[in-house]
Design a protein around this motif. Structure first.
Motif, PDB file in Angstrom:
ATOM      1  N   TYR A 216      89.360 -26.100  80.547  1.00  0.00           N
ATOM      2  CA  TYR A 216      89.761 -24.699  80.588  1.00  0.00           C
ATOM      3  C   TYR A 216      88.922 -23.865  81.536  1.00  0.00           C
ATOM      4  O   TYR A 216      89.361 -22.817  81.973  1.00  0.00           O
ATOM      5  CB  TYR A 216      89.758 -24.103  79.184  1.00  0.00           C
ATOM      6  CG  TYR A 216      90.874 -24.674  78.347  1.00  0.00           C
ATOM      7  CD1 TYR A 216      92.202 -24.433  78.671  1.00  0.00           C
ATOM      8  CD2 TYR A 216      90.612 -25.481  77.259  1.00  0.00           C
ATOM      9  CE1 TYR A 216      93.232 -24.971  77.942  1.00  0.00           C
ATOM     10  CE2 TYR A 216      91.643 -26.025  76.510  1.00  0.00           C
ATOM     11  CZ  TYR A 216      92.946 -25.762  76.855  1.00  0.00           C
ATOM     12  OH  TYR A 216      93.960 -26.306  76.130  1.00  0.00           O
TER      13      TYR A 216
ATOM     14  N   PHE B 218      96.847 -16.900  86.980  1.00  0.00           N
ATOM     15  CA  PHE B 218      98.074 -16.955  86.188  1.00  0.00           C
ATOM     16  C   PHE B 218      98.798 -18.277  86.436  1.00  0.00           C
ATOM     17  O   PHE B 218      99.232 -18.945  85.491  1.00  0.00           O
ATOM     18  CB  PHE B 218      98.989 -15.774  86.547  1.00  0.00           C
ATOM     19  CG  PHE B 218     100.321 -15.832  85.862  1.00  0.00           C
ATOM     20  CD1 PHE B 218     100.460 -15.403  84.557  1.00  0.00           C
ATOM     21  CD2 PHE B 218     101.435 -16.321  86.522  1.00  0.00           C
ATOM     22  CE1 PHE B 218     101.691 -15.470  83.910  1.00  0.00           C
ATOM     23  CE2 PHE B 218     102.667 -16.390  85.902  1.00  0.00           C
ATOM     24  CZ  PHE B 218     102.794 -15.955  84.586  1.00  0.00           C
TER      25      PHE B 218
ATOM     26  N   CYS C 194      97.113 -21.162  84.757  1.00  0.00           N
ATOM     27  CA  CYS C 194      97.288 -21.012  83.314  1.00  0.00           C
ATOM     28  C   CYS C 194      98.646 -21.573  82.894  1.00  0.00           C
ATOM     29  O   CYS C 194      98.749 -22.348  81.941  1.00  0.00           O
ATOM     30  CB  CYS C 194      97.163 -19.537  82.938  1.00  0.00           C
ATOM     31  SG  CYS C 194      97.286 -19.188  81.170  1.00  0.00           S
TER      32      CYS C 194
ATOM     33  N   ASN D 249      99.963 -23.554  79.029  1.00  0.00           N
ATOM     34  CA  ASN D 249      99.678 -22.473  78.082  1.00  0.00           C
ATOM     35  C   ASN D 249     100.913 -21.601  77.897  1.00  0.00           C
ATOM     36  O   ASN D 249     101.772 -21.521  78.780  1.00  0.00           O
ATOM     37  CB  ASN D 249      98.508 -21.624  78.601  1.00  0.00           C
ATOM     38  CG  ASN D 249      97.226 -22.408  78.601  1.00  0.00           C
ATOM     39  OD1 ASN D 249      96.736 -22.813  77.572  1.00  0.00           O
ATOM     40  ND2 ASN D 249      96.687 -22.656  79.785  1.00  0.00           N
TER      41      ASN D 249
ATOM     42  N   GLN E  40     102.612 -12.639  81.210  1.00  0.00           N
ATOM     43  CA  GLN E  40     101.195 -12.827  80.897  1.00  0.00           C
ATOM     44  C   GLN E  40     100.988 -14.214  80.310  1.00  0.00           C
ATOM     45  O   GLN E  40     101.869 -14.752  79.649  1.00  0.00           O
ATOM     46  CB  GLN E  40     100.737 -11.777  79.891  1.00  0.00           C
ATOM     47  CG  GLN E  40     100.906 -10.355  80.401  1.00  0.00           C
ATOM     48  CD  GLN E  40     100.562  -9.342  79.337  1.00  0.00           C
ATOM     49  OE1 GLN E  40      99.551  -9.462  78.657  1.00  0.00           O
ATOM     50  NE2 GLN E  40     101.405  -8.340  79.190  1.00  0.00           N
ATOM     51  N   CYS E  41      99.816 -14.770  80.554  1.00  0.00           N
ATOM     52  CA  CYS E  41      99.477 -16.104  80.055  1.00  0.00           C
ATOM     53  C   CYS E  41      98.081 -16.047  79.446  1.00  0.00           C
ATOM     54  O   CYS E  41      97.179 -15.417  79.993  1.00  0.00           O
ATOM     55  CB  CYS E  41      99.516 -17.106  81.211  1.00  0.00           C
ATOM     56  SG  CYS E  41      99.189 -18.815  80.737  1.00  0.00           S
ATOM     57  N   ARG E  42      97.920 -16.708  78.299  1.00  0.00           N
ATOM     58  CA  ARG E  42      96.619 -16.732  77.633  1.00  0.00           C
ATOM     59  C   ARG E  42      96.238 -18.186  77.351  1.00  0.00           C
ATOM     60  O   ARG E  42      97.022 -18.948  76.827  1.00  0.00           O
ATOM     61  CB  ARG E  42      96.664 -15.948  76.328  1.00  0.00           C
ATOM     62  CG  ARG E  42      95.299 -15.819  75.669  1.00  0.00           C
ATOM     63  CD  ARG E  42      95.328 -14.953  74.434  1.00  0.00           C
ATOM     64  NE  ARG E  42      95.879 -13.643  74.653  1.00  0.00           N
ATOM     65  CZ  ARG E  42      95.189 -12.568  75.064  1.00  0.00           C
ATOM     66  NH1 ARG E  42      93.910 -12.683  75.309  1.00  0.00           N
ATOM     67  NH2 ARG E  42      95.774 -11.407  75.206  1.00  0.00           N
ATOM     68  N   THR E  43      94.999 -18.541  77.704  1.00  0.00           N
ATOM     69  CA  THR E  43      94.510 -19.900  77.464  1.00  0.00           C
ATOM     70  C   THR E  43      94.042 -20.036  76.022  1.00  0.00           C
ATOM     71  O   THR E  43      93.837 -19.039  75.325  1.00  0.00           O
ATOM     72  CB  THR E  43      93.339 -20.250  78.401  1.00  0.00           C
ATOM     73  OG1 THR E  43      92.245 -19.372  78.134  1.00  0.00           O
ATOM     74  CG2 THR E  43      93.747 -20.149  79.864  1.00  0.00           C
TER      75      THR E  43
ATOM     76  N   GLY F  72      90.980 -18.148  75.165  1.00  0.00           N
ATOM     77  CA  GLY F  72      91.029 -16.689  75.155  1.00  0.00           C
ATOM     78  C   GLY F  72      91.096 -15.992  76.503  1.00  0.00           C
ATOM     79  O   GLY F  72      91.129 -14.767  76.549  1.00  0.00           O
ATOM     80  N   LYS F  73      91.136 -16.732  77.596  1.00  0.00           N
ATOM     81  CA  LYS F  73      91.263 -16.076  78.900  1.00  0.00           C
ATOM     82  C   LYS F  73      92.681 -15.530  79.034  1.00  0.00           C
ATOM     83  O   LYS F  73      93.642 -16.142  78.571  1.00  0.00           O
ATOM     84  CB  LYS F  73      90.976 -17.053  80.038  1.00  0.00           C
ATOM     85  CG  LYS F  73      89.533 -17.499  80.109  1.00  0.00           C
ATOM     86  CD  LYS F  73      89.354 -18.462  81.270  1.00  0.00           C
ATOM     87  CE  LYS F  73      87.944 -19.012  81.312  1.00  0.00           C
ATOM     88  NZ  LYS F  73      87.795 -20.036  82.349  1.00  0.00           N
ATOM     89  N   HIS F  74      92.810 -14.389  79.683  1.00  0.00           N
ATOM     90  CA  HIS F  74      94.098 -13.712  79.803  1.00  0.00           C
ATOM     91  C   HIS F  74      94.392 -13.438  81.275  1.00  0.00           C
ATOM     92  O   HIS F  74      93.550 -12.916  81.985  1.00  0.00           O
ATOM     93  CB  HIS F  74      94.022 -12.398  79.017  1.00  0.00           C
ATOM     94  CG  HIS F  74      95.259 -11.589  79.074  1.00  0.00           C
ATOM     95  ND1 HIS F  74      95.358 -10.432  79.775  1.00  0.00           N
ATOM     96  CD2 HIS F  74      96.460 -11.790  78.508  1.00  0.00           C
ATOM     97  CE1 HIS F  74      96.565  -9.933  79.645  1.00  0.00           C
ATOM     98  NE2 HIS F  74      97.272 -10.751  78.877  1.00  0.00           N
ATOM     99  N   PHE F  75      95.612 -13.820  81.702  1.00  0.00           N
ATOM    100  CA  PHE F  75      96.005 -13.643  83.096  1.00  0.00           C
ATOM    101  C   PHE F  75      97.353 -12.955  83.160  1.00  0.00           C
ATOM    102  O   PHE F  75      98.224 -13.210  82.330  1.00  0.00           O
ATOM    103  CB  PHE F  75      96.081 -15.006  83.812  1.00  0.00           C
ATOM    104  CG  PHE F  75      94.782 -15.748  83.814  1.00  0.00           C
ATOM    105  CD1 PHE F  75      93.810 -15.478  84.776  1.00  0.00           C
ATOM    106  CD2 PHE F  75      94.517 -16.691  82.844  1.00  0.00           C
ATOM    107  CE1 PHE F  75      92.603 -16.153  84.760  1.00  0.00           C
ATOM    108  CE2 PHE F  75      93.306 -17.384  82.826  1.00  0.00           C
ATOM    109  CZ  PHE F  75      92.356 -17.101  83.793  1.00  0.00           C
TER     110      PHE F  75
END
Length: 52
Positions: free
Chosen positions: A14, A20, A23, A28, A37-40, A43-46
Protein backbone atom coordinates in the motif's frame (compact mmCIF):
# COMPACT_ATOMS: atom_id res chain seq x y z
CA UNK A 1 16.10 -15.40 3.85
CA UNK A 2 14.55 -13.00 6.38
CA UNK A 3 10.91 -13.54 7.31
CA UNK A 4 8.44 -10.68 7.00
CA UNK A 5 5.10 -10.42 8.68
CA UNK A 6 1.82 -10.13 6.81
CA UNK A 7 1.53 -6.55 8.09
CA UNK A 8 4.92 -5.64 6.61
CA UNK A 9 3.89 -7.18 3.30
CA UNK A 10 0.65 -5.16 3.20
CA UNK A 11 2.49 -2.04 4.30
CA UNK A 12 4.90 -2.32 1.36
CA UNK A 13 2.06 -3.02 -1.07
CA UNK A 14 0.00 0.00 0.00
CA UNK A 15 2.90 2.39 0.39
CA UNK A 16 3.40 2.41 -3.40
CA UNK A 17 -0.16 3.68 -4.01
CA UNK A 18 0.21 7.40 -4.50
CA UNK A 19 -2.46 8.35 -7.03
CA UNK A 20 -6.11 7.81 -7.87
CA UNK A 21 -5.18 5.62 -10.84
CA UNK A 22 -2.91 3.37 -8.77
CA UNK A 23 -5.57 3.15 -6.07
CA UNK A 24 -8.15 1.93 -8.60
CA UNK A 25 -5.77 -0.47 -10.33
CA UNK A 26 -4.90 -2.04 -6.96
CA UNK A 27 -8.56 -3.07 -6.65
CA UNK A 28 -9.66 -0.62 -4.00
CA UNK A 29 -13.29 0.50 -3.93
CA UNK A 30 -14.24 3.57 -5.97
CA UNK A 31 -16.96 5.94 -4.79
CA UNK A 32 -19.13 6.92 -7.75
CA UNK A 33 -19.21 10.58 -6.80
CA UNK A 34 -18.19 13.45 -9.05
CA UNK A 35 -15.24 13.45 -9.14
CA UNK A 36 -14.77 9.79 -8.27
CA UNK A 37 -12.87 8.96 -5.08
CA UNK A 38 -10.81 5.95 -4.03
CA UNK A 39 -9.74 4.91 -0.54
CA UNK A 40 -7.06 2.33 0.28
CA UNK A 41 -7.36 -0.23 3.04
CA UNK A 42 -4.80 1.71 5.08
CA UNK A 43 -6.89 4.91 4.87
CA UNK A 44 -5.26 6.89 2.06
CA UNK A 45 -7.79 8.91 0.07
CA UNK A 46 -7.47 9.95 -3.58
CA UNK A 47 -9.72 12.04 -5.82
CA UNK A 48 -9.86 11.67 -9.59
CA UNK A 49 -8.51 14.70 -11.45
CA UNK A 50 -10.97 15.89 -14.07
CA UNK A 51 -9.85 18.07 -16.96
CA UNK A 52 -12.53 20.55 -17.97
Amino acid sequence: MPKITIFESFQKQYSIIDSFEKCVSAGNPVMESHPRQCRTVDGKHFVEKINS
